[in-house]
Design a protein around this motif. Structure first.
Motif, mmCIF file in Angstrom:
data_model
loop_
_atom_site.group_PDB
_atom_site.id
_atom_site.type_symbol
_atom_site.label_atom_id
_atom_site.label_comp_id
_atom_site.label_asym_id
_atom_site.label_seq_id
_atom_site.Cartn_x
_atom_site.Cartn_y
_atom_site.Cartn_z
ATOM 1 N N TRP A 112 0.853 -1.200 0.000
ATOM 2 C CA TRP A 112 0.000 0.000 0.000
ATOM 3 C C TRP A 112 0.880 1.239 0.000
ATOM 4 O O TRP A 112 1.815 1.355 0.820
ATOM 5 C CB TRP A 112 -0.898 0.024 1.239
ATOM 6 N N HIS A 114 -7.000 -0.058 6.240
ATOM 7 C CA HIS A 114 -6.809 -1.147 5.292
ATOM 8 C C HIS A 114 -7.439 -2.434 5.814
ATOM 9 O O HIS A 114 -7.500 -2.666 7.026
ATOM 10 C CB HIS A 114 -5.312 -1.392 5.044
ATOM 11 N N THR A 125 -7.588 -0.809 0.348
ATOM 12 C CA THR A 125 -7.506 0.398 1.176
ATOM 13 C C THR A 125 -8.911 0.963 1.306
ATOM 14 O O THR A 125 -9.528 1.368 0.308
ATOM 15 C CB THR A 125 -6.580 1.431 0.529
#
Length: 793
Positions: free
Chosen positions: A190, A221, A228
């Motif tokens: 991420w 998340h 996300t």
């Protein structure tokens, strides 16, 4: 107290308990495990005296981080050489201290910065500056995963279903699958942040992870779907966070404010300022329902969950302490001025501390008048003086704080020292500064002033009522270091870097200063001046390593005391002006008898300069503090030491009398046991001599047969010493002969140090044998010569 001080001992001290790094809660929420350079300090929040240290203070290694498992029965400590030590924490730490369970060397190539346990406590993840996270199975004692990342690891969190989330200082988040046999370790990355990830938090009863960052945002998340959910602004650089039992997010950061947010929307529920500087860490303890916040100034702040009220403040480390002052009823509090703009107010009984904000730069001196111990004056590098009043909460007698009542401004530079008049009839304050001046301030109004409400957004000093300076004089040609007022308030003494001591007359009716004289003789700057309480004397100390006693009336030097090996910074009179106590730049305290100039004792009190030396009202205790950040309370133990010596002397006389009685009654066996029990070699020697002188040679052997193993071991130790001297060697050899023939060889060899005794015996025994052989030869030669002489006659 009128008896001379011969010796003082440390009664208690305020030491460094936190120097940066991680702090962990204990299982019951009553203790904190904090890193302090190379040891872990266990801080007991309920009882300060029960606090203790884990580790060796002499260890050269430095702690980089710590971790405590969910059950709080294991403490892991990582050091800068990548070694991890595991300590087992007992259920009741008050009776048993943590013990070292094991130590292992990790395979990291850089210091470990983060350590976290999983929920069950059998897995440990270590994140390092080498960009690698290692997962350890503590049950099988092996490393199961080595996970390479893009940058330095800053945060780790074990997620649900054997997932591991790792945050890095560049803002990246990696999601790893650490299940055994998983085909792919790195399952997702991420990139929701562009700055340091400071905290990773697991939302209770879910697979949701919250990441906090210095980029003023938080991201949410889902570890199973790897998506996300949200990235929300928090409008502050976040340094730490925690999730409370209500499911809300609490954060701290650069504003020094604790904020509560609804996680799903980042809606601000409440906030409260608790520090004037950054807050670096926040941890929540569900058992005690309290938060732990850590400020950038290394102060530990305990907060109640319900109202975010400060329950306790613990100063982690005093950088450099310049001044200490006892105040309040029965000296219930102590104000500390250190290398910070805040005054540290300690409760002398509990050692609870409060940080009092007001000055904008380092506070250099704090003083309290004897005629009103609830008042306190402080001066600072910000050129200002602030008057405070100690106020006790009506709801809680133990809860006190300082409230500002007045301020004094006018010095053009740093205000270095203060002194307050000794009587309250016409009270005044004297201040000196690096602007080379002395100022006189009338206090008739300030003693009646009440608490002033302060607006945090405006200048603190400007909101306070102002004292009026009644007199200003140029005192010295260089910086003025110290000031003191005589007992009658008629004279003021100042000392400066120009090597002079100046005397000033005080007209208390007009509140005006006048020159009273100059005392010269020091060869370096004057560090401190003190008036005697009951005589016309003044003491001064200097960088020239001397203390001078002056006659004020004649303005002459009566005495120069030498003995310090470096600059003397502080001096005070004690015991009705018959003694002096001095402190120097090497951390040494010396006690002097003025009449003889003899040093009664010298104590290595601190590891660096001592800037503060003060005493309580009856001179039973003394307080020192200095550059090493320690505050030590000393007590006079002269009487206790004398009693202990008298008791020891009386006990020795009684023991000698008992031994004499046993010998006179020919109770040799009892006498030998008595001498060995007291571990007195000479007494044992006397007894053995008496046994050897007996007509029956078996007496010594019979006495040794009655000894137990420990007593025989002690006798062997004595024998080794006796054997080193030719005068006592015969007794030693006889005793060894008896022991070897009486004690079983296996039992003799099993004694601790048995081989050492034998090794010590052999060389001296050989010398004695050689000496006897030479004596025998000499006797034979003498006999031969004597016979030849007789035959010739």
């Amino acid at each position: 107290m009128t008896e001379p001080i011969k010796e003082i001992a440390a009664k208690r001290s305020v030491e460094a308990v936190y120097t940066g790094g991680t702090v962990r809660w204990s299982a019951n929420g009553q203790k904190l495990f904090s890193t302090c350079t190379n040891v872990v300090k266990v801080i007991d929040l309920a009882d300060n005296t029960a606090s203790y240290t884990i580790g060796d203070p002499e260890d050269e290694l430095r702690i980089t981080c710590t971790a405590v498992d969910k059950n709080r029965n294991r403490l892991l400590v990582a050091y800068n050489n990548q070694i991890i030590r595991e300590y087992s924490i007992p259920l009741d730490p008050s009776t048993t201290k943590p013990e070292l369970a094991r130590t292992w060397k990790t395979i990291h190539t850089a210091p470990i910065l983060v350590m976290e346990f999983n929920e069950e406590g059998h897995l440990l993840a270590t994140g390092s500056a080498d960009h690698i996270v290692k997962v350890w199975n503590l049950t099988e004692q092996q490393c199961t995963h080595t996970l390479k990342g893009p940058s330095v690891v800053s945060a780790i969190l074990f997620g649900k279903h054997e997932k591991l989330v790792v945050g890095y200082i560049e803002g990246q988040l990696n999601l790893y699958n650490i299940m055994r046999g998983a085909p792919k370790k790195l399952v997702n990355t991420w990139k929701s942040h562009n700055s340091h990830i400071t905290a990773l938090l697991q939302v209770p009863d879910s697979r949701v992870v919250v990441a906090l960052s210095r980029d003023q945002t938080m991201s949410i998340h889902e570890t199973e779907t790897q998506e996300t959910l949200r990235v929300l602004p928090l409008y502050e650089s976040i340094e730490g966070g925690a999730i409370g039992h209500n499911g809300n997010l609490f954060t701290v950061g650069e504003e020094g404010v604790v904020k509560e947010f609804v996680i799903e929307t980042a809606k601000l529920v409440r906030k409260k300022r608790i520090a004037s500087s950054n807050l670096d860490h926040l941890a929540y303890d569900v058992v005690s329902n309290r938060f732990l916040a850590i400020s950038a100034e290394q102060n530990l702040i305990i907060l109640d969950f319900e109202n975010l009220k400060i329950a306790r403040q613990i100063v982690g480390f005093h950088d450099e302490i310049y001044s200490c002052c006892l105040l309040g009823k029965d000296e219930s509090h102590m104000a500390v001025a250190s290398n910070t703009s805040e005054i540290r107010l300690y409760n002398t009984k509990t050692l609870d501390c409060q940080l009092i904000r007001g000055h904008t730069e380092s506070v250099l001196s704090v003083v309290s008048p004897t005629w009103d111990t609830s008042l306190l004056a402080s001066c600072s590098k910000d050129n200002s003086i602030i008057f405070w009043r100690l106020v006790t909460s009506p709801e809680n007698d133990s809860c006190s704080t300082l409230v500002p009542v007045a301020a004094a401004t006018g010095h053009a530079n740093t205000v270095t020292a203060l002194a307050i008049s000794n009587t309250g009839r016409a009270p005044f304050l004297a201040s000196v500064s690096t602007d080379c001046t002395i100022k006189l301030w009338g206090l008739g109004v300030s003693t009646k002033l009440k608490e002033v409400k302060i607006d945090a957004e405006k200048d603190f000093v400007e909101q306070l009522p102002k004292l009026t300076c009644s007199s200003t004089m140029v005192a010295h040609g260089k910086d003025v270091n110290c000031v003191d007022i005589s007992e009658s308030d008629a004279l003021i003494a100042t000392g400066g870097m120009d090597k002079l001591v100046k005397l000033w007359q005080v007209d208390t009716h007009k509140m005006q200063l006048g020159i009273a004289g100059t005392l010269s003789g020091h060869r370096r700057g004057v560090g401190d001046v003190k008036f005697a309480k009951n005589s016309h004397k003044l003491a001064s100390c200097s960088g020239d390593m001397t203390i001078k006693i002056w006659n004020i009336s004649e303005k002459s030097c009566l005495q120069t005391i030498s003995g310090h090996s470096c600059a003397v910074f502080r001096v005070i009179f004690a015991r009705n002006d018959s003694q002096l106590i001095s402190a120097d730049s090497a951390g040494i305290i010396k006690i002097w008898t003025i009449k003889t100039a003899d040093c009664e004792c010298s104590i290595d009190a601190h590891t660096d300069k001592i800037w503060s030396l003060s005493k309580n009202h009856n001179e039973s205790e003394f307080v020192t503090a200095g550059t090493d950040g320690r505050i030590v309370v000393w007590k006079d133990v002269t009487e206790e030491k004398q009693k202990a010596e008298d008791n020891k002397r009386r006990e020795a006389i009684e023991q000698d009398q008992t031994l004499t009685n046993l010998l006179s009654q020919k109770r040799y066996s009892e006498a030998l046991v008595f001498a060995l029990t007291l571990a007195k070699p000479f007494c044992a020697f006397k007894v053995i001599n008496a046994l050897m002188a007996e007509e029956t040679p078996e007496e010594l052997g019979s006495a040794i047969r009655r000894l137990d193993t420990r007593q025989i071991e002690i006798l062997l130790q004595f024998t080794v010493k006796w054997n080193t001297n030719s005068r006592t060697s015969s007794v030693a050899q006889r005793v060894l002969y008896e022991i070897v023939h009486i004690v079983d060889p296996e039992e003799l060899v099993s004694m601790p140090g048995a081989y050492g005794y034998i090794e010590s015996f052999l060389p001296y025994t050989q010398r004695h044998m050689d000496r006897l052989d030479r004596a025998k030869q000499d006797v034979s030669l003498f006999d031969f010569v004597w016979r030849q002489m007789r035959s010739s006659v």
